[in-house]
Design an enzyme around this catalytic site. Structure first.
Site, PDB file in Angstrom:
ATOM      1  N   HIS A   1       0.843  -1.198   0.000  1.00  0.00           N
ATOM      2  CA  HIS A   1       0.000   0.000   0.000  1.00  0.00           C
ATOM      3  C   HIS A   1       0.877   1.246   0.000  1.00  0.00           C
ATOM      4  O   HIS A   1       1.815   1.344   0.787  1.00  0.00           O
ATOM      5  CB  HIS A   1      -0.900   0.011   1.245  1.00  0.00           C
ATOM      6  CG  HIS A   1      -1.733   1.254   1.340  1.00  0.00           C
ATOM      7  ND1 HIS A   1      -2.922   1.397   0.658  1.00  0.00           N
ATOM      8  CD2 HIS A   1      -1.544   2.415   2.009  1.00  0.00           C
ATOM      9  CE1 HIS A   1      -3.420   2.598   0.913  1.00  0.00           C
ATOM     10  NE2 HIS A   1      -2.613   3.242   1.724  1.00  0.00           N
TER      11      HIS A   1
ATOM     12  N   ARG B   1     -15.298  13.343   7.427  1.00  0.00           N
ATOM     13  CA  ARG B   1     -13.992  13.920   7.796  1.00  0.00           C
ATOM     14  C   ARG B   1     -13.632  15.080   6.888  1.00  0.00           C
ATOM     15  O   ARG B   1     -13.059  16.075   7.327  1.00  0.00           O
ATOM     16  CB  ARG B   1     -12.903  12.839   7.756  1.00  0.00           C
ATOM     17  CG  ARG B   1     -12.935  11.972   9.013  1.00  0.00           C
ATOM     18  CD  ARG B   1     -12.072  10.745   8.853  1.00  0.00           C
ATOM     19  NE  ARG B   1     -10.687  11.063   8.640  1.00  0.00           N
ATOM     20  CZ  ARG B   1      -9.823  10.257   7.999  1.00  0.00           C
ATOM     21  NH1 ARG B   1     -10.227   9.100   7.528  1.00  0.00           N
ATOM     22  NH2 ARG B   1      -8.580  10.606   7.861  1.00  0.00           N
TER      23      ARG B   1
ATOM     24  N   LYS C   1      -9.879  -1.095   5.084  1.00  0.00           N
ATOM     25  CA  LYS C   1     -10.039  -1.578   3.706  1.00  0.00           C
ATOM     26  C   LYS C   1      -8.941  -2.569   3.345  1.00  0.00           C
ATOM     27  O   LYS C   1      -9.191  -3.595   2.722  1.00  0.00           O
ATOM     28  CB  LYS C   1     -10.041  -0.387   2.747  1.00  0.00           C
ATOM     29  CG  LYS C   1     -11.293   0.479   2.931  1.00  0.00           C
ATOM     30  CD  LYS C   1     -11.197   1.849   2.301  1.00  0.00           C
ATOM     31  CE  LYS C   1     -10.273   2.783   3.007  1.00  0.00           C
ATOM     32  NZ  LYS C   1     -10.399   4.190   2.757  1.00  0.00           N
TER      33      LYS C   1
HETATM   34  N1  URA Z   1      -6.611   7.054   2.525  1.00  0.00           N
HETATM   35  C1  URA Z   1      -7.677   6.508   3.189  1.00  0.00           C
HETATM   36  O1  URA Z   1      -8.243   5.524   2.744  1.00  0.00           O
HETATM   37  N2  URA Z   1      -8.057   7.076   4.349  1.00  0.00           N
HETATM   38  C2  URA Z   1      -7.459   8.147   4.870  1.00  0.00           C
HETATM   39  O2  URA Z   1      -7.868   8.608   5.910  1.00  0.00           O
HETATM   40  C3  URA Z   1      -6.372   8.719   4.184  1.00  0.00           C
HETATM   41  C4  URA Z   1      -5.959   8.140   3.002  1.00  0.00           C
END
Ligand code: URA
Length: 430
Positions: free
Chosen positions: A83, A169, A188
């Site tokens: 990632h 957010r 995720k």
């Molecule tokens: N990528 C995400 O999936 N969430 C975040 O809070 C920041 C980057």
């Protein structure tokens, strides 16, 4: 069960929330029993009071359990994942996936669209005609069995609690919180169920968190929280003070990635990709070192692995046999205004200008111009003469304003000598 009011007042007062209280928040986010105002208040209290390691683990686990969990590693042993926190010109996933698959290390990666000033792997892959990026669990498993690689966008309801919280957010100024970022990313990432996850945490002007200490803190929290979920994990802090590789855009980055798999990749892209591949392999206990990776490229196996994977995901075989990549026709050469040394690249600004030029989205519904691109010819530390080409823009229509903006991203100092190129791998967090 405590009410939302009680949970919010405890967090506002700086108390630690228990797992059941955090579960109440994520359940409330999914079933609608918590209002936007209550969720926004939770997010703000979490930012101001902080979440400790246990609360972060609990939030991650509850957001993960709020949706589908694939647990692919239960059927595909030694499954790896990588990632990136996102960068400008970051096409590593497009090279790393086929390369590791060619070395018999299976990889499953859920990809995203561009975010802020950084590009997204899914947008770059859109340039492969016929490629179907929609992945559910059974399709991912089939691909892993057939070609050892699955890359795409999840169609199933992975982490719905994150979807609602993430949207809030943005509008409540609560994006920049390490625990919230970590829980969001991992809810995720952990859903696919790789045995080992390596994080490429970018640092420098074009990174999500430019300061190295903040990036290191994010890396530490990602690695620790992933381990607490029972997976193997490590992170590399890698340089994002200039674009990675030579090209920035979508189709043009895909082309650069394919060239890298054919052994014609630029040194910085190859070094970062090799180091991340070695990291994934070593966490999985696979005997895949630098020489194996280089041999996979030199022998043509890595390029074949890309074609086998893309075809298995629906890519047009005639395109794969002789790929063509869109490149916008209006070329604008950016010339050095004076002789000197390339001292600084305003990399974040450069990423934002790529969006202005059409290579990214200002609103989610915008379409991307895959052929818009930038080729960087001069790298940090290198000397240039006055009038020498620093970079070249490929636009749909020429634009003096964009050309000026991009040129300002490259700062030339008056030094006579060339400087050192930036270090590519700044730290390993394991
Ligand atoms: N990528 C995400 O999936 N969430 C975040 O809070 C920041 C980057």
């Amino acid at each position: 069960m405590p009410s939302p009011y009680e949970i919010l007042s405890r967090k506002r007062g700086g108390e630690r929330l228990g797992r059941d209280e955090i579960a109440a928040v994520t359940r409330g986010a999914v079933d609608g029993s918590w209002t936007d105002a209550q969720l926004g208040a939770f997010l703000m209290a979490a930012v101001l009071r902080g979440l400790d390691a246990e609360e972060t683990q609990a939030l991650t686990a509850e957001m993960l359990d709020s949706g589908d969990v694939w647990d692919l590693a239960s059927e595909v042993p030694r499954l790896g994942d990588k990632h990136s926190t996102g960068g400008v010109g970051d096409k590593v996933s497009l090279v790393l996936g086929p390369l590791l698959a060619a070395c018999d290390v299976p990889v499953a990666m859920l990809t995203g669209r561009g975010l802020g000033h950084t590009g997204g792997t899914a947008d770059k892959l859109d340039s492969i005609p016929g490629l179907d990026q929609a992945l559910d669990r059974s399709r991912a498993l089939r691909l892993l069995e057939e070609v050892g690689l699955a890359v795409g966008v999840a169609t199933e309801g992975i982490a719905p609690a994150d979807r609602r919280l993430y949207a809030l957010r943005d509008s409540t100024a609560t994006v920049d919180s390490l625990p919230l970022i970590v829980a969001s990313i991992l809810s995720k990432k952990l859903a696919t169920g790789a045995e080992a996850i390596v994080f490429d945490v970018k640092t420098g002007d074009g990174a999500f968190l430019p300061e190295i200490d903040a990036a290191a803190e994010l890396a530490r929290l990602l690695v620790d929280t992933t381990r607490a979920s029972g997976r193997r994990s490590s992170a590399l802090l890698t340089d994002m003070s200039q674009p990675l590789g030579r090209w920035v855009g979508n189709a043009v980055e895909l082309r650069e990635a394919v060239e890298a798999l054919e052994g014609r990749g630029p040194g910085d892209l190859m070094e970062v990709t090799f180091r991340l591949c070695e990291e994934v392999a070593s966490l999985l206990g696979a005997e895949v070192g630098r020489s194996h990776l280089e041999r996979a490229i030199d022998s043509g196996r890595a390029r074949e692995s890309f074609a086998r994977w893309a075809e298995a995901q629906g890519a047009d075989p005639s395109w794969l046999a002789s790929p063509k990549f869109d490149r916008a026709p209006a070329e604008v050469v950016l010339e050095a205004p004076r002789a000197g040394r390339l001292e600084r690249v305003r990399n974040r600004r450069l990423g934002l200008l790529m969006i202005e030029a059409g290579a990214g989205r200002k609103r989610p519904e915008d379409t991307i111009d895959a052929g818009v691109g930038l080729r960087c010819r001069v790298r940090l530390g290198q000397r240039v003469e006055a009038g020498e080409e620093i970079a070249r823009l490929y636009l749909r229509q020429p634009s003096a304003e964009l050309a000026r903006g991009f040129l300002e991203c490259f700062e030339i100092s008056e030094g006579e000598d060339a400087g050192e190129p930036p270090e590519l791998i700044l730290r390993r967090i394991g």
